[in-house]
Design a protein around this motif. Structure first.
Motif, PDB file in Angstrom:
ATOM      1  N   ASP A  19     -14.828   1.550  59.519  1.00 54.61           N
ATOM      2  CA  ASP A  19     -15.119   0.898  58.022  1.00 54.61           C
ATOM      3  C   ASP A  19     -14.674  -0.640  58.958  1.00 54.61           C
ATOM      4  OD1 ASP A  19     -14.507   0.386  55.445  1.00 54.61           O
ATOM      5  OD2 ASP A  19     -13.844   1.838  54.956  1.00 54.61           O
ATOM      6  N   GLY A  75     -12.601   8.019  60.072  1.00 59.88           N
ATOM      7  CA  GLY A  75     -11.612   8.271  59.626  1.00 59.88           C
ATOM      8  C   GLY A  75     -10.168   8.476  60.069  1.00 59.88           C
ATOM      9  N   HIS A 123      -7.002   5.773  56.278  1.00 50.40           N
ATOM     10  CA  HIS A 123      -7.471   4.442  54.585  1.00 50.40           C
ATOM     11  C   HIS A 123      -7.556   5.157  53.701  1.00 50.40           C
ATOM     12  CE1 HIS A 123     -11.097   3.713  54.468  1.00 50.40           C
ATOM     13  NE2 HIS A 123     -11.132   4.455  55.505  1.00 50.40           N
ATOM     14  N   CYS A 131     -12.155   6.904  51.707  1.00 50.29           N
ATOM     15  CA  CYS A 131     -13.224   7.134  53.296  1.00 50.29           C
ATOM     16  C   CYS A 131     -14.133   7.699  53.430  1.00 50.29           C
ATOM     17  CB  CYS A 131     -11.351   7.450  54.420  1.00 50.29           C
ATOM     18  SG  CYS A 131     -12.491   8.092  55.733  1.00 50.29           S
TER      19      CYS A 131
HETATM   20 ZN   LIG Z   1     -12.698   5.504  56.771  1.00 51.78          ZN
END
Ligand SMILES: [Zn+2]
Length: 291
Positions: free
Chosen positions: A67, A81, A125, A137
């Protein structure tokens, strides 16, 4: 001299876009540069191609997500993840951490407990606006869609993995896809995140606001990761980048394998999961940089 350098690097940006376009040509998601992000898109791409925003990680724990949003802290290897990539690597291969219920949440609890006992870091997260069953996420909340993509687009994933230099044998490929197809139970993203948070040492981040990723980086440079703060200092929060540190996959796979010969299959499973996540989250217009 400046002019020369500029025109030369613009050529490299053009080559990067042309060479890497096929990597996400089958993408089905929505995240990509919007109209208002065109202004500095070439500049962001150009600087990411140089690798100057990739610096040394603090530790090898594969605990941070791909991310690109702000709110994260520390430089650690990035994968879809965070620790959830290890869950998927196990679920698609040896299922060492599965219990009799077959739920992803129980396997995740077992995995996290194992890693904690082994002195390994764990992490993931949420974000500041997820509600209900969602964690915030995408790699977690969309796991069912990601598995479905793997099954539906198995040949595409194999071809892309091989294009990236990952060796995939028939048995490994067939086992991973069969395990993805066989899974019908998916715990919610919120359930998986809550299991992570049961561990008081977990590296947890609450990422902020909306996705503004305009480039996805596949990073093969050992011991490095994307310094998102440096990128934000340069471009602000309107130009973010996904980043996956594939160099960290084999070490992470070794940390959960019972036998060394399991490692290569787990690496392939991680590559498939990360590629499938990118296809589910990103649009076809997402630029890809391979470092
Ligand atoms: Zn994520």
């Amino acid at each position: 001299m400046e002019m020369d350098r500029y025109s030369m690097t613009n050529e490299s940006v053009k080559d990067t876009i042309e060479n890497n376009y096929p990597l996400l040509q089958h993408a089905e998601g929505t995240i990509e540069a919007g109209f208002e992000q065109q202004e500095r898109l070439d500049e962001v791409t150009e600087l990411l191609v140089t690798g100057e925003f990739h610096t040394l990680v603090e530790d090898y724990g594969m605990i941070k997500c791909i991310d690109g949003r702000p709110g994260g802290y520390g430089l650690y290897p990035n994968t879809a993840g965070g620790t959830e990539t290890l869950l998927v690597a196990d679920d698609l291969t040896t299922k060492r951490f599965a219990d009799e219920t077959g739920t992803t949440v129980n396997a995740y609890r077992n995995l996290i407990h194992y890693l904690e006992e082994a002195g390994e870091m764990v992490g993931g997260h949420g974000d500041n606006h997820a509600e209900g069953a969602a964690s915030g996420c995408g790699a977690n909340d969309k796991l069912e869609k990601i598995y479905a993509f793997m099954v539906r687009s198995a040949d595409i994933l194999r071809e892309l993995a091989e294009k990236l230099g990952v060796v995939v044998d028939d048995i490994t490929h067939d086992t991973i896809i069969a395990n993805a197809a066989a899974r019908t139970q998916f715990s919610t993203g919120a359930e998986l995140l809550s299991v992570l948070l049961e561990n008081e040492n977990a590296h947890h981040e609450e990422l902020l606001d909306v996705h503004n990723e305009v480039v996805a980086v596949i990073n093969t440079q050992p011991d490095t990761s994307l310094d998102r703060q440096a990128l934000a200092d340069h471009f602000g929060d309107d130009y973010q980048a996904f980043n996956v540190d594939v160099w960290a996959f084999s070490g992470a796979a070794a940390s959960i394998a019972e036998l060394p010969e399991e490692i290569s299959a787990k690496v392939v499973a991680m590559v498939y999961y990360n590629l499938a996540t990118a296809h589910v989250l990103c649009g076809k217009g997402m630029r890809v940089v391979v470092l």
